[in-house]
Design a protein around this motif. Structure first.
Motif, PDB file in Angstrom:
ATOM      1  N   GLN A  38     -10.223  47.496  12.662  1.00  0.00           N
ATOM      2  CA  GLN A  38     -11.424  46.704  12.935  1.00  0.00           C
ATOM      3  C   GLN A  38     -11.005  45.347  13.474  1.00  0.00           C
ATOM      4  O   GLN A  38      -9.939  44.831  13.106  1.00  0.00           O
ATOM      5  CB  GLN A  38     -12.242  46.491  11.664  1.00  0.00           C
ATOM      6  CG  GLN A  38     -13.385  47.476  11.491  1.00  0.00           C
ATOM      7  CD  GLN A  38     -14.093  47.322  10.174  1.00  0.00           C
ATOM      8  OE1 GLN A  38     -13.458  47.320   9.133  1.00  0.00           O
ATOM      9  NE2 GLN A  38     -15.395  47.183  10.190  1.00  0.00           N
TER      10      GLN A  38
ATOM     11  N   ARG B 131     -27.664  41.457   2.493  1.00  0.00           N
ATOM     12  CA  ARG B 131     -27.526  42.924   2.445  1.00  0.00           C
ATOM     13  C   ARG B 131     -28.812  43.587   1.957  1.00  0.00           C
ATOM     14  O   ARG B 131     -29.284  44.558   2.539  1.00  0.00           O
ATOM     15  CB  ARG B 131     -26.423  43.302   1.475  1.00  0.00           C
ATOM     16  CG  ARG B 131     -25.072  43.235   2.061  1.00  0.00           C
ATOM     17  CD  ARG B 131     -24.106  44.004   1.168  1.00  0.00           C
ATOM     18  NE  ARG B 131     -22.869  44.185   1.885  1.00  0.00           N
ATOM     19  CZ  ARG B 131     -21.996  43.218   2.090  1.00  0.00           C
ATOM     20  NH1 ARG B 131     -22.208  42.015   1.597  1.00  0.00           N
ATOM     21  NH2 ARG B 131     -20.897  43.445   2.776  1.00  0.00           N
TER      22      ARG B 131
ATOM     23  N   GLU C 138     -17.308  51.118  -3.163  1.00  0.00           N
ATOM     24  CA  GLU C 138     -17.374  49.666  -3.172  1.00  0.00           C
ATOM     25  C   GLU C 138     -18.753  49.155  -3.583  1.00  0.00           C
ATOM     26  O   GLU C 138     -18.949  47.985  -3.813  1.00  0.00           O
ATOM     27  CB  GLU C 138     -16.941  49.121  -1.812  1.00  0.00           C
ATOM     28  CG  GLU C 138     -15.511  49.553  -1.534  1.00  0.00           C
ATOM     29  CD  GLU C 138     -14.791  48.730  -0.500  1.00  0.00           C
ATOM     30  OE1 GLU C 138     -15.453  48.100   0.312  1.00  0.00           O
ATOM     31  OE2 GLU C 138     -13.557  48.736  -0.539  1.00  0.00           O
TER      32      GLU C 138
ATOM     33  N   LYS D  11      -5.927  43.335   2.218  1.00  0.00           N
ATOM     34  CA  LYS D  11      -6.933  43.871   1.283  1.00  0.00           C
ATOM     35  C   LYS D  11      -6.216  44.902   0.421  1.00  0.00           C
ATOM     36  O   LYS D  11      -5.687  45.851   0.979  1.00  0.00           O
ATOM     37  CB  LYS D  11      -8.059  44.544   2.045  1.00  0.00           C
ATOM     38  CG  LYS D  11      -9.003  45.344   1.108  1.00  0.00           C
ATOM     39  CD  LYS D  11     -10.107  46.042   1.862  1.00  0.00           C
ATOM     40  CE  LYS D  11     -10.934  46.874   0.883  1.00  0.00           C
ATOM     41  NZ  LYS D  11     -12.147  47.387   1.448  1.00  0.00           N
TER      42      LYS D  11
ATOM     43  N   LYS E 187     -19.467  45.019  -3.392  1.00  0.00           N
ATOM     44  CA  LYS E 187     -20.562  44.621  -2.508  1.00  0.00           C
ATOM     45  C   LYS E 187     -21.607  45.717  -2.544  1.00  0.00           C
ATOM     46  O   LYS E 187     -21.260  46.884  -2.644  1.00  0.00           O
ATOM     47  CB  LYS E 187     -20.067  44.514  -1.053  1.00  0.00           C
ATOM     48  CG  LYS E 187     -19.059  43.442  -0.821  1.00  0.00           C
ATOM     49  CD  LYS E 187     -18.512  43.522   0.582  1.00  0.00           C
ATOM     50  CE  LYS E 187     -17.384  42.503   0.711  1.00  0.00           C
ATOM     51  NZ  LYS E 187     -16.769  42.500   2.026  1.00  0.00           N
TER      52      LYS E 187
ATOM     53  N   MET F  84     -12.430  43.275   3.720  1.00  0.00           N
ATOM     54  CA  MET F  84     -12.311  43.186   5.174  1.00  0.00           C
ATOM     55  C   MET F  84     -13.316  42.194   5.742  1.00  0.00           C
ATOM     56  O   MET F  84     -12.964  41.296   6.485  1.00  0.00           O
ATOM     57  CB  MET F  84     -12.537  44.556   5.790  1.00  0.00           C
ATOM     58  CG  MET F  84     -11.389  45.491   5.459  1.00  0.00           C
ATOM     59  SD  MET F  84     -11.800  47.139   5.932  1.00  0.00           S
ATOM     60  CE  MET F  84     -10.274  47.974   5.543  1.00  0.00           C
ATOM     61  N   GLU F  85     -14.571  42.409   5.425  1.00  0.00           N
ATOM     62  CA  GLU F  85     -15.591  41.465   5.862  1.00  0.00           C
ATOM     63  C   GLU F  85     -15.476  40.209   5.007  1.00  0.00           C
ATOM     64  O   GLU F  85     -15.035  40.270   3.867  1.00  0.00           O
ATOM     65  CB  GLU F  85     -16.993  42.072   5.691  1.00  0.00           C
ATOM     66  CG  GLU F  85     -17.193  43.418   6.374  1.00  0.00           C
ATOM     67  CD  GLU F  85     -17.247  43.323   7.891  1.00  0.00           C
ATOM     68  OE1 GLU F  85     -17.433  42.213   8.421  1.00  0.00           O
ATOM     69  OE2 GLU F  85     -17.099  44.367   8.544  1.00  0.00           O
TER      70      GLU F  85
HETATM   71  P1  XMP Z   1     -15.100  45.447   2.877  1.00  0.00           P
HETATM   72  O1  XMP Z   1     -15.533  44.154   3.473  1.00  0.00           O
HETATM   73  O2  XMP Z   1     -15.931  45.872   1.711  1.00  0.00           O
HETATM   74  O3  XMP Z   1     -15.383  46.523   4.004  1.00  0.00           O
HETATM   75  O4  XMP Z   1     -13.619  45.507   2.622  1.00  0.00           O
HETATM   76  C1  XMP Z   1     -14.971  47.855   3.956  1.00  0.00           C
HETATM   77  C2  XMP Z   1     -15.576  48.582   5.123  1.00  0.00           C
HETATM   78  O5  XMP Z   1     -16.986  48.708   4.946  1.00  0.00           O
HETATM   79  C3  XMP Z   1     -17.680  47.975   5.946  1.00  0.00           C
HETATM   80  N1  XMP Z   1     -18.750  47.268   5.245  1.00  0.00           N
HETATM   81  C4  XMP Z   1     -20.012  47.738   5.134  1.00  0.00           C
HETATM   82  N2  XMP Z   1     -20.579  48.851   5.598  1.00  0.00           N
HETATM   83  N3  XMP Z   1     -22.621  48.211   4.614  1.00  0.00           N
HETATM   84  C5  XMP Z   1     -21.901  49.103   5.338  1.00  0.00           C
HETATM   85  O6  XMP Z   1     -22.448  50.105   5.767  1.00  0.00           O
HETATM   86  C6  XMP Z   1     -22.114  47.065   4.108  1.00  0.00           C
HETATM   87  O7  XMP Z   1     -22.802  46.296   3.465  1.00  0.00           O
HETATM   88  C7  XMP Z   1     -20.737  46.824   4.384  1.00  0.00           C
HETATM   89  N4  XMP Z   1     -19.881  45.829   4.044  1.00  0.00           N
HETATM   90  C8  XMP Z   1     -18.685  46.132   4.570  1.00  0.00           C
HETATM   91  C9  XMP Z   1     -16.659  47.058   6.575  1.00  0.00           C
HETATM   92  O8  XMP Z   1     -16.967  46.735   7.901  1.00  0.00           O
HETATM   93  C10 XMP Z   1     -15.402  47.862   6.446  1.00  0.00           C
HETATM   94  O9  XMP Z   1     -15.273  48.831   7.452  1.00  0.00           O
END
Ligand code: XMP
Length: 514
Positions: free
Chosen positions: A435, A295, A334, A506, A345, A511-512
């Motif tokens: 997604q 990232r 987040e 979740k 993250k 999600m990812e």
């Molecule tokens: P997670 O995995 O955190 O994802 O549950 C929540 C939403 O955010 C997207 N996602 C990101 N978007 N940078 C972004 O711009 C990132 O590093 C990133 N990580 C996750 C993910 O696809 C979902 O829609």
């Protein structure tokens, strides 16, 4: 007004959002000097949010107990409830941990469960501790099969505590619960609320002009709804002081470049600059396996490229440049958005930004949730295809490939991704899922292909529903659709031996995968 005291919850803003949708004026505050602030704001209701730690931890955010003497109704949610019980001489213990869906059995309605008309309802939990002994004056309103005090109240003092999260969309009657607290307990009158696109555009114009009357916006577009909506807002705000950039870095979905050209060049008449930077990205990611490192590397590289282009353009036209990004509120939360929140993250367009960024930043939809951004997009007249596009993470498919991201593995991910999307569209399910994507897991398994032993990679499919990103549950796709995806992936994508389906909600899982 209802004041939400934020103890570092992932969903404090979501509580505010839900109340605001209902037509309640809301203010979110931190814990410092909270009692005085609440008095000054003349709050008619208080919500104590959840938080990531236990009340017994040294770092646990606390609040002055005077809050319970203000004679204002209070609702404690999760940590907020545990803290209330702890401060009012109840007992909190490390309990039976619950993450995800549960059934709440209502034992006594009081005002908060008015019109529930059911004995049990589905709710979302996310806790390690639980209240095991009620403070004096409290009585139990609801339980689950695991915990006794899922909801409790001191009716006389108008203090309520709940262990579940009414703010997340997966708690079926969550909105009704919050409405009952606002209307029935706090006595508030609801007002009509709508998103003001005009106000957002005016605000962007104001900030842009502060950056310089002739300043130009560099808008980083990805074809996704957030950056497209941000770009169109900026176009409406400052017209031709807009430079669109698309980084063709090999980490996007197949066909994205074409889509970006379609949206901006053909539909909106603004030609984006396409930057070919695939080599640069794969070189920077070589040997990198840690998700956070990925990232940060990607975030830094994007900024480096934007700064490089800004410098080049400024040499020509001598105007100030600033960067526009389509960051939305769930990205902010987040990536550790508030004082006590835990970092989940570092979303690259928030936490991954280099500390010393040369370009000034403008994020027009930073305070909106995904569904609100879509609503703004509709009001701006964008096509339904653009509005309904699946969100795609900033670091792209790099975080859908566990382990090292090579050109070869990226191609495999893109190919499998196209198959999943094709089959979802073919089955008419596109609008039903939030997604969908394959994850290259980095795990190998044995298969038999054409009588030969084949040892290849396992692909996991992550397909789920959500609307505000803060909670999600896996999509119950028809078996034949899943079968088709699985067969096509193992047959068509080189190096894949097996396909598995991810059935985690979740929370707890994000999600990812990375
Ligand atoms: P997670 O995995 O955190 O994802 O549950 C929540 C939403 O955010 C997207 N996602 C990101 N978007 N940078 C972004 O711009 C990132 O590093 C990133 N990580 C996750 C993910 O696809 C979902 O829609």
């Amino acid at each position: 007004m209802i004041v939400v005291v934020d103890f570092g919850s992932q969903t404090a803003h979501l509580i505010g959002r839900r109340l605001s949708d209902l037509g309640v004026e809301v203010k979110i505050i931190g814990t410092i000097d909270a009692v005085r602030k609440i008095e000054n704001l003349k709050a008619q209701g208080i919500i104590l949010s959840g938080g990531p730690v236990s009340v017994y931890e040294k770092s646990a955010p606390k609040i002055n107990s005077q809050i319970f003497e203000l004679k204002i109704p209070i609702l404690g949610i999760c940590y907020g409830w545990q803290l209330m019980a702890f401060l009012l001489k109840g007992l909190v213990e490390s309990g039976k941990k619950e993450y995800g869906p549960t059934q709440i059995k209502v034992l006594k309605k009081g005002k908060v469960f008015k019109k529930f008309n059911v004995e049990k309802f589905g709710a979302w939990m996310s806790h390690g501790d639980e209240v095991v002994k009620l403070p004096p004056g409290f009585e139990c309103l609801a339980s689950t099969s695991k915990i006794k005090f899922a909801a409790a109240a001191n009716f006389e003092k108008r203090l309520y505590g709940i262990q579940f999260h009414p703010e997340v969309e997966h708690t079926k009657k969550g909105k009704l619960f919050l409405k009952n607290f606002a209307v029935e307990v706090c006595g508030l009158k609801l007002i009509n609320k709508s998103i003001e696109v005009g106000a957002i555009i005016n605000n962007v114009r104001k900030v842009a002009n502060q950056y310089g009357e002739n300043s130009k916006a560099i808008v980083a577009i990805s074809g996704g709804v957030d950056s497209t909506v941000s770009a169109v807002i900026v176009a409406r705000a400052i017209g031709n002081r807009l430079i669109l950039i698309y980084c063709d870095n090999g980490l996007m979905r197949r066909g994205t470049k074409k889509e970006v050209n379609q949206i901006f060049k053909e539909d909106l008449g603004i030609k984006p600059i396409i930057v070919r930077c695939k080599g640069e990205f794969f070189k920077a990611l070589k040997g990198v396996v840690d998700p956070e490192k990925k990232r940060l590397i990607i975030g830094k590289l994007y900024i480096k490229i934007f700064e490089r282009i800004a410098k080049k353009l400024s040499k020509k036209d001598k105007t100030e440049k600033f960067l526009v990004q389509g960051t939305i509120y769930s990205d902010v939360i987040e990536s550790k958005g508030t004082d006590h929140a835990g970092m989940i993250k570092s979303h690259h367009n928030v936490g991954g930004l280099p500390e010393k960024m040369k370009l000034k930043l403008l994020e027009p939809v930073r305070h909106l949730y995904k569904d609100e951004v879509r609503e703004v997009g509709r009001q701006l007249g964008l096509s339904e295809t653009t509005i309904n596009k699946q969100p795609f993470p900033g670091p792209g498919l790099a975080i859908r490939i566990i382990g090292e991201v090579s050109v070869k593995r990226a191609k495999r991910q893109q190919q499998a991704d196209s198959i999943v999307l094709e089959e979802i569209r073919r089955a008419g399910l596109y609008k039903k899922v939030f997604q969908s994507f394959p994850v290259l897991t980095g795990v190998k398994s044995t298969a038999v292909k054409g009588d030969h032993r084949f040892y290849g990679e396992v692909i996991a499919l992550r397909i789920y529903g959500s609307s505000d990103i803060m909670s999600a549950s896996w999509s119950r796709l028809p078996a034949e659709v899943l079968q088709k995806m699985s067969s096509r992936i193992v047959n068509e994508v080189e190096g894949v031996s097996r396909v598995v389906y991810d059935i985690t909600t979740k929370p707890p899982a994000t999600m990812e995968w990375e």
